[in-house]
Design a protein around this motif. Structure first.
Motif, PDB file in Angstrom:
ATOM      1  N   GLY A  36      21.337  -0.526 -20.247  1.00 17.44           N
ATOM      2  CA  GLY A  36      20.626  -1.260 -21.282  1.00 17.44           C
ATOM      3  C   GLY A  36      19.194  -1.556 -20.885  1.00 17.44           C
ATOM      4  N   ILE A  37      18.321  -1.555 -21.884  1.00 21.06           N
ATOM      5  CA  ILE A  37      16.931  -1.975 -21.705  1.00 21.06           C
ATOM      6  C   ILE A  37      16.621  -3.023 -22.757  1.00 21.06           C
ATOM      7  CG2 ILE A  37      14.506  -1.295 -21.810  1.00 21.06           C
ATOM      8  CD1 ILE A  37      15.240   1.404 -20.726  1.00 21.06           C
ATOM      9  N   ASN A  38      16.205  -4.189 -22.322  1.00 17.75           N
ATOM     10  CA  ASN A  38      15.809  -5.275 -23.210  1.00 17.75           C
ATOM     11  C   ASN A  38      14.334  -5.579 -22.994  1.00 17.75           C
ATOM     12  OD1 ASN A  38      18.505  -5.576 -23.986  1.00 17.75           O
ATOM     13  ND2 ASN A  38      18.903  -7.009 -22.328  1.00 17.75           N
ATOM     14  N   GLN A  39      13.602  -5.746 -24.077  1.00 14.35           N
ATOM     15  CA  GLN A  39      12.195  -6.122 -23.995  1.00 14.35           C
ATOM     16  C   GLN A  39      11.958  -7.362 -24.857  1.00 14.35           C
ATOM     17  OE1 GLN A  39       9.253  -2.682 -23.743  1.00 14.35           O
ATOM     18  NE2 GLN A  39      10.947  -1.679 -24.803  1.00 14.35           N
ATOM     19  N   TYR A  40      11.182  -8.296 -24.328  1.00  7.18           N
ATOM     20  CA  TYR A  40      10.895  -9.551 -24.998  1.00  7.18           C
ATOM     21  C   TYR A  40       9.389  -9.781 -25.020  1.00  7.18           C
ATOM     22  CZ  TYR A  40      15.755 -10.475 -23.503  1.00  7.18           C
ATOM     23  OH  TYR A  40      17.103 -10.392 -23.254  1.00  7.18           O
ATOM     24  N   LEU A  41       8.898 -10.285 -26.142  1.00  8.32           N
ATOM     25  CA  LEU A  41       7.534 -10.787 -26.263  1.00  8.32           C
ATOM     26  C   LEU A  41       7.605 -12.206 -26.807  1.00  8.32           C
ATOM     27  CD1 LEU A  41       5.218  -7.986 -27.745  1.00  8.32           C
ATOM     28  CD2 LEU A  41       4.936  -9.163 -25.556  1.00  8.32           C
ATOM     29  N   VAL A  42       6.980 -13.140 -26.097  1.00 14.32           N
ATOM     30  CA  VAL A  42       6.988 -14.537 -26.525  1.00 14.32           C
ATOM     31  C   VAL A  42       5.554 -15.042 -26.537  1.00 14.32           C
ATOM     32  CG1 VAL A  42       7.792 -16.870 -26.044  1.00 14.32           C
ATOM     33  CG2 VAL A  42       9.298 -14.919 -25.588  1.00 14.32           C
ATOM     34  N   TYR A  43       5.113 -15.513 -27.701  1.00 15.30           N
ATOM     35  CA  TYR A  43       3.765 -16.056 -27.841  1.00 15.30           C
ATOM     36  C   TYR A  43       3.858 -17.553 -28.111  1.00 15.30           C
ATOM     37  CZ  TYR A  43      -1.046 -16.790 -29.307  1.00 15.30           C
ATOM     38  OH  TYR A  43      -2.332 -17.254 -29.400  1.00 15.30           O
ATOM     39  N   SER A  44       3.258 -18.346 -27.233  1.00 11.43           N
ATOM     40  CA  SER A  44       3.269 -19.804 -27.371  1.00 11.43           C
ATOM     41  C   SER A  44       2.017 -20.245 -28.116  1.00 11.43           C
ATOM     42  CB  SER A  44       3.326 -20.472 -25.995  1.00 11.43           C
ATOM     43  OG  SER A  44       4.516 -20.136 -25.310  1.00 11.43           O
ATOM     44  N   VAL A  45       2.207 -20.688 -29.353  1.00 10.19           N
ATOM     45  CA  VAL A  45       1.090 -21.206 -30.128  1.00 10.19           C
ATOM     46  C   VAL A  45       0.628 -22.530 -29.531  1.00 10.19           C
ATOM     47  CG1 VAL A  45       0.361 -22.003 -32.407  1.00 10.19           C
ATOM     48  CG2 VAL A  45       1.907 -20.051 -32.199  1.00 10.19           C
ATOM     49  N   ASN A  46       1.576 -23.405 -29.255  1.00 13.38           N
ATOM     50  CA  ASN A  46       1.332 -24.667 -28.558  1.00 13.38           C
ATOM     51  C   ASN A  46       2.671 -25.159 -28.033  1.00 13.38           C
ATOM     52  OD1 ASN A  46       2.640 -25.851 -30.832  1.00 13.38           O
ATOM     53  ND2 ASN A  46       0.673 -26.085 -31.878  1.00 13.38           N
ATOM     54  N   ASP A  47       2.724 -26.405 -27.568  1.00 13.49           N
ATOM     55  CA  ASP A  47       3.963 -26.923 -27.004  1.00 13.49           C
ATOM     56  C   ASP A  47       5.057 -27.090 -28.052  1.00 13.49           C
ATOM     57  OD1 ASP A  47       2.853 -27.017 -24.519  1.00 13.49           O
ATOM     58  OD2 ASP A  47       2.352 -29.151 -24.577  1.00 13.49           O
ATOM     59  N   CYS A  48       4.704 -27.067 -29.321  1.00 11.70           N
ATOM     60  CA  CYS A  48       5.677 -27.260 -30.402  1.00 11.70           C
ATOM     61  C   CYS A  48       6.168 -25.953 -31.013  1.00 11.70           C
ATOM     62  CB  CYS A  48       5.074 -28.110 -31.518  1.00 11.70           C
ATOM     63  SG  CYS A  48       4.616 -29.785 -31.026  1.00 11.70           S
ATOM     64  N   GLY A  54      12.100 -14.152 -33.988  1.00  8.74           N
ATOM     65  CA  GLY A  54      12.485 -15.546 -34.124  1.00  8.74           C
ATOM     66  C   GLY A  54      11.359 -16.505 -33.827  1.00  8.74           C
ATOM     67  N   ILE A  55      11.642 -17.760 -34.105  1.00 12.44           N
ATOM     68  CA  ILE A  55      10.694 -18.856 -33.912  1.00 12.44           C
ATOM     69  C   ILE A  55      11.387 -19.960 -33.132  1.00 12.44           C
ATOM     70  CG2 ILE A  55       9.340 -20.655 -35.081  1.00 12.44           C
ATOM     71  CD1 ILE A  55       9.057 -18.753 -37.450  1.00 12.44           C
ATOM     72  N   ASN A  56      10.665 -20.586 -32.219  1.00 10.31           N
ATOM     73  CA  ASN A  56      11.092 -21.834 -31.581  1.00 10.31           C
ATOM     74  C   ASN A  56      10.157 -22.938 -32.041  1.00 10.31           C
ATOM     75  OD1 ASN A  56      12.478 -21.124 -28.264  1.00 10.31           O
ATOM     76  ND2 ASN A  56      12.977 -20.276 -30.245  1.00 10.31           N
ATOM     77  N   TYR A  57      10.726 -23.954 -32.681  1.00 11.70           N
ATOM     78  CA  TYR A  57       9.905 -25.052 -33.194  1.00 11.70           C
ATOM     79  C   TYR A  57      10.463 -26.374 -32.695  1.00 11.70           C
ATOM     80  CZ  TYR A  57       7.702 -28.384 -36.359  1.00 11.70           C
ATOM     81  OH  TYR A  57       7.016 -29.450 -36.866  1.00 11.70           O
ATOM     82  N   ARG A  58       9.593 -27.198 -32.129  1.00 14.05           N
ATOM     83  CA  ARG A  58       9.974 -28.514 -31.622  1.00 14.05           C
ATOM     84  C   ARG A  58       9.297 -29.604 -32.454  1.00 14.05           C
ATOM     85  NH1 ARG A  58      12.573 -28.777 -26.813  1.00 14.05           N
ATOM     86  NH2 ARG A  58      12.609 -26.885 -25.516  1.00 14.05           N
ATOM     87  N   PRO A  59      10.008 -30.197 -33.405  1.00 18.70           N
ATOM     88  CA  PRO A  59       9.438 -31.332 -34.125  1.00 18.70           C
ATOM     89  C   PRO A  59       9.460 -32.603 -33.299  1.00 18.70           C
ATOM     90  CG  PRO A  59      11.660 -30.907 -34.894  1.00 18.70           C
ATOM     91  CD  PRO A  59      11.327 -29.810 -33.930  1.00 18.70           C
ATOM     92  N   HIS A  60      10.242 -32.599 -32.230  1.00 19.26           N
ATOM     93  CA  HIS A  60      10.400 -33.748 -31.341  1.00 19.26           C
ATOM     94  C   HIS A  60      10.734 -33.208 -29.965  1.00 19.26           C
ATOM     95  CE1 HIS A  60      12.357 -37.301 -29.507  1.00 19.26           C
ATOM     96  NE2 HIS A  60      11.610 -38.009 -30.348  1.00 19.26           N
ATOM     97  N   ALA A  61      10.416 -33.969 -28.934  1.00 20.66           N
ATOM     98  CA  ALA A  61      10.663 -33.519 -27.563  1.00 20.66           C
ATOM     99  C   ALA A  61      12.136 -33.262 -27.298  1.00 20.66           C
ATOM    100  CB  ALA A  61      10.124 -34.544 -26.572  1.00 20.66           C
ATOM    101  N   ASN A  62      13.041 -33.876 -28.067  1.00 20.14           N
ATOM    102  CA  ASN A  62      14.481 -33.703 -27.871  1.00 20.14           C
ATOM    103  C   ASN A  62      15.121 -32.757 -28.884  1.00 20.14           C
ATOM    104  OD1 ASN A  62      13.902 -36.674 -26.788  1.00 20.14           O
ATOM    105  ND2 ASN A  62      15.752 -35.926 -25.792  1.00 20.14           N
TER     106      ASN A  62
END
Length: 406
Positions: A316-328, A360-368
């Motif tokens: 298997g070959i997996n490739q990931y790209l992750v772009y951090s807009v900011n901490d949220c 996909g998206i990772n979104y943090r509306p709160h630290a928890n």
């Protein structure tokens, strides 16, 4: 794009005020965040865009709340992961069209600190949910350890880690039941970018080991691992004999290379059949810029049964790209090519090539709180039996989960 530009001083103490058109929206550098924000304010405001798009300009995450915090060097915490997906996959996400509790997780850990010499610590993890049965010590199907802690057909309990750790200087040793060092994706939901998992992680890598694993930090840029384990995903009894080891090297300030391997007898089934062979994972993690991360992983698994016939032969070959807009907010993509023989073909060894593209998206509306929506496209070239829903050649899956940490 609207034009955002500094127009002068402002009362909060920042150097420049920012306007979009005729509207004042905040201060250059903090984009409207409160001046007293403890954890800092990251944004796209350097180019003006962050202050013009709702939700992108401000990112003030205070310190997360904890259930107990650190008491006498012991940290107690956990999380709850609740999710939904539209299609079934032969992975953790195998229960479609249901809002489900994937992981209700608790842990207690005393991390070791060898800066002053010898120290001893350890960790225990407990999980309940639809990920529980997949996380049990299923290497031995005899009801021992947590193997039969199921609750109905979908939910179950597991104790994926229970170990003690000792260390002196640059050397540390784990003894007990612990997570593998193989691969990039892990079982714990908060430590993965994506809600769904890669085929390689689920079908060609161990989740846990029972045994002993030593880590030696040769330098700031090189760590080596080595130890003995009793098979793959087994509890506290012999179900195999493996060497587990590898290294992690910082080749440059931006590039880290990790090689991990397990060699030997991986386990036995109920009929007494033996699977033995070789498996390795190579992961390169490259920081393209301050905001962009690229990961490429290559896994090889080659095992045989007691007669010498092929048991599993996968690559298997997996490739990931992750772009951090900011901490949220972060944006990500994953593309996987998984070539398998002996996994989905019920012993026919005809094999197939499986492809999966996930955004996909990772979104943090709160630290928890972490919200992870994603869209995933899977397609199969070859034998499709037992891979996608209804044995289709391809499928599109929408899914998301929310993780609450404490």
């Amino acid at each position: 794009m609207c034009g955002c530009e500094p127009v002068g001083g402002c009362d909060t103490g920042c150097e420049n005020e920012v306007t979009c058109g005729c509207e004042t929206v905040g201060c250059l550098g903090d984009c409207g965040c409160n001046a007293g924000c403890d954890s800092g304010c990251d944004s796209l405001c350097g180019g003006g865009l962050g202050s013009c798009l709702p939700g992108l300009g401000d990112c003030c995450l205070d310190d997360p709340y904890t259930l107990f915090g650190d008491v006498c060097g012991i940290e107690v915490g956990g999380w709850a992961s609740i999710g939904y997906h539209t299609k079934a996959l032969p992975l953790f996400n195998s229960r479609p069209d249901n809002v489900q509790l994937h992981q209700a997780w608790l842990y207690a850990e005393k991390a070791i600190d060898t800066s002053c010499g010898f120290d001893i610590g350890g960790r225990i993890d407990y999980v309940y949910g639809t990920d529980g049965p997949d996380t049990q010590a299923f290497g031995i199907d005899n009801g021992h350890w947590d193997n039969d802690w199921d609750n109905g057909g979908d939910y179950g309990h597991a104790i994926p880690q229970l170990y003690t750790e000792m260390g002196y200087g640059d050397l540390s040793v784990k003894v007990g039941h612990f997570f593998t060092i193989i691969g990039w994706e892990v079982v714990a939901a908060p430590d993965n970018f994506f809600y769904s998992h890669a085929y390689t992680m689920y079908n060609s890598e161990p989740f846990t080991h029972t045994g002993a694993l030593a880590t030696y930090n040769v330098s700031d840029d090189l760590s080596v691992f080595g130890g003995y384990t009793m098979g793959w995903d087994s509890g506290f009894e012999d179900n195999g004999d493996n060497f587990l080891g590898g290294f992690s090297a910082g080749l440059t300030d931006d590039l880290t290379l990790t090689y991990a391997t397990t060699i030997g007898r991986f386990g036995e089934d109920n009929a007494g059949g033996v699977e033995q062979g070789y498996m390795h994972s190579i992961v390169a993690d490259y920081a393209v810029s301050d905001n962009l991360q690229y990961i490429i992983q290559s896994d090889l698994l080659d095992t045989e049964d007691e007669t010498g016939a092929t048991a599993r032969d996968t690559f298997g070959i997996n490739q990931y790209l992750v772009y951090s807009v900011n901490d949220c907010l972060s944006l990500g993509g994953r593309f996987e090519w998984y070539q398998n023989e002996g996994v989905f073909d019920d012993g026919n060894n005809t094999g197939s090539d499986v492809y999966a593209l996930t955004t996909g998206i990772n979104y943090r509306p709160h630290a928890n709180v972490l919200i992870r929506p994603e869209v995933r496209w899977d397609w199969v070239d070859g034998d499709t039996t037992g891979i996608l829903e209804n044995d289709d050649d391809d499928q599109t899956t929408f899914g998301f989960d929310t993780i609450f940490t404490f």
